[in-house]
Write a protein that holds these residues in place. Sequence first.
Motif, mmCIF file in Angstrom:
data_model
loop_
_atom_site.group_PDB
_atom_site.id
_atom_site.type_symbol
_atom_site.label_atom_id
_atom_site.label_comp_id
_atom_site.label_asym_id
_atom_site.label_seq_id
_atom_site.Cartn_x
_atom_site.Cartn_y
_atom_site.Cartn_z
ATOM 1 N N UNK A 50 4.966 -14.299 2.283
ATOM 2 C CA UNK A 50 4.446 -13.014 3.006
ATOM 3 C C UNK A 50 4.041 -11.100 2.796
ATOM 4 N N UNK A 51 5.529 -11.427 2.609
ATOM 5 C CA UNK A 51 5.205 -9.125 1.986
ATOM 6 C C UNK A 51 4.766 -9.432 1.090
ATOM 7 N N UNK A 52 4.717 -10.082 -0.326
ATOM 8 C CA UNK A 52 3.772 -9.680 -1.347
ATOM 9 C C UNK A 52 2.468 -9.819 -1.213
ATOM 10 N N UNK A 53 1.864 -10.833 -0.248
ATOM 11 C CA UNK A 53 0.340 -10.648 0.153
ATOM 12 C C UNK A 53 0.652 -9.372 0.935
ATOM 13 N N UNK A 54 1.050 -9.767 1.582
ATOM 14 C CA UNK A 54 1.301 -7.654 2.976
ATOM 15 C C UNK A 54 0.898 -6.774 2.170
ATOM 16 N N UNK A 55 1.694 -6.803 1.094
ATOM 17 C CA UNK A 55 1.560 -5.198 0.085
ATOM 18 C C UNK A 55 0.303 -5.630 -0.892
ATOM 19 N N UNK A 56 -0.027 -6.458 -0.944
ATOM 20 C CA UNK A 56 -1.428 -6.443 -1.904
ATOM 21 C C UNK A 56 -2.600 -6.212 -1.689
ATOM 22 N N UNK A 57 -3.192 -6.793 0.241
ATOM 23 C CA UNK A 57 -3.990 -6.470 1.693
ATOM 24 C C UNK A 57 -3.706 -5.169 1.363
ATOM 25 N N UNK A 58 -2.579 -3.971 1.728
ATOM 26 C CA UNK A 58 -2.740 -2.913 2.244
ATOM 27 C C UNK A 58 -3.064 -1.578 0.975
ATOM 28 N N UNK A 59 -2.498 -2.444 -0.194
ATOM 29 C CA UNK A 59 -3.413 -1.532 -1.595
ATOM 30 C C UNK A 59 -4.734 -2.171 -1.927
ATOM 31 N N UNK A 60 -4.960 -3.146 -1.517
ATOM 32 C CA UNK A 60 -6.759 -3.299 -1.519
ATOM 33 C C UNK A 60 -7.905 -2.583 -0.341
ATOM 34 N N UNK A 61 -6.448 -1.939 0.639
ATOM 35 C CA UNK A 61 -7.926 -1.234 1.954
ATOM 36 C C UNK A 61 -7.658 -2.326 2.739
ATOM 37 N N UNK A 62 -7.416 -2.877 3.016
ATOM 38 C CA UNK A 62 -7.707 -3.511 4.189
ATOM 39 C C UNK A 62 -6.908 -3.540 5.515
#
Length: 138
Positions: A50-62
């Motif tokens: 979940x932490x890695x998913x959260x980082x990926x979403x933030x990086x994508x601007x979601x």
Amino acid sequence: MRKLKERGWSGEGPAETDALCDKCVRLGFIDDAAFAAARATALGRRGYGARRVDIALRAAGVGEADGSEARAIADDGALAAAMRFAERKRIGPYASAPPDDAARRRQFAAMMRAGHPYDLVRKVLRASPDELEDEDLR
């Protein structure tokens, strides 16, 4: 603007990108919530937490609102994702031999970098191959 320029924008004056983006959203071509859910599912299948998913979403601007369902998907599939990661890396219950202390630290660090919470990493790395059938672990 770059895409319009690459595609040969031939209109008079600059393109109205705001209107174009609004139209794409209305037509469903741009859907941050669907993108976030698809990204969370894909990362979970690859074994990321979940932490890695959260980082990926933030990086994508979601944003938080659009990514809330995706974050819930990641939280719900946390154990399955951790087990997939362990299987892919052949660690924990999937290791061919018990690791020494240095290997255990490397395995622990790899799972933490993959975004899994501390307690879950300990649980997975301590599991034996016999416990794979246990519903509590799966």
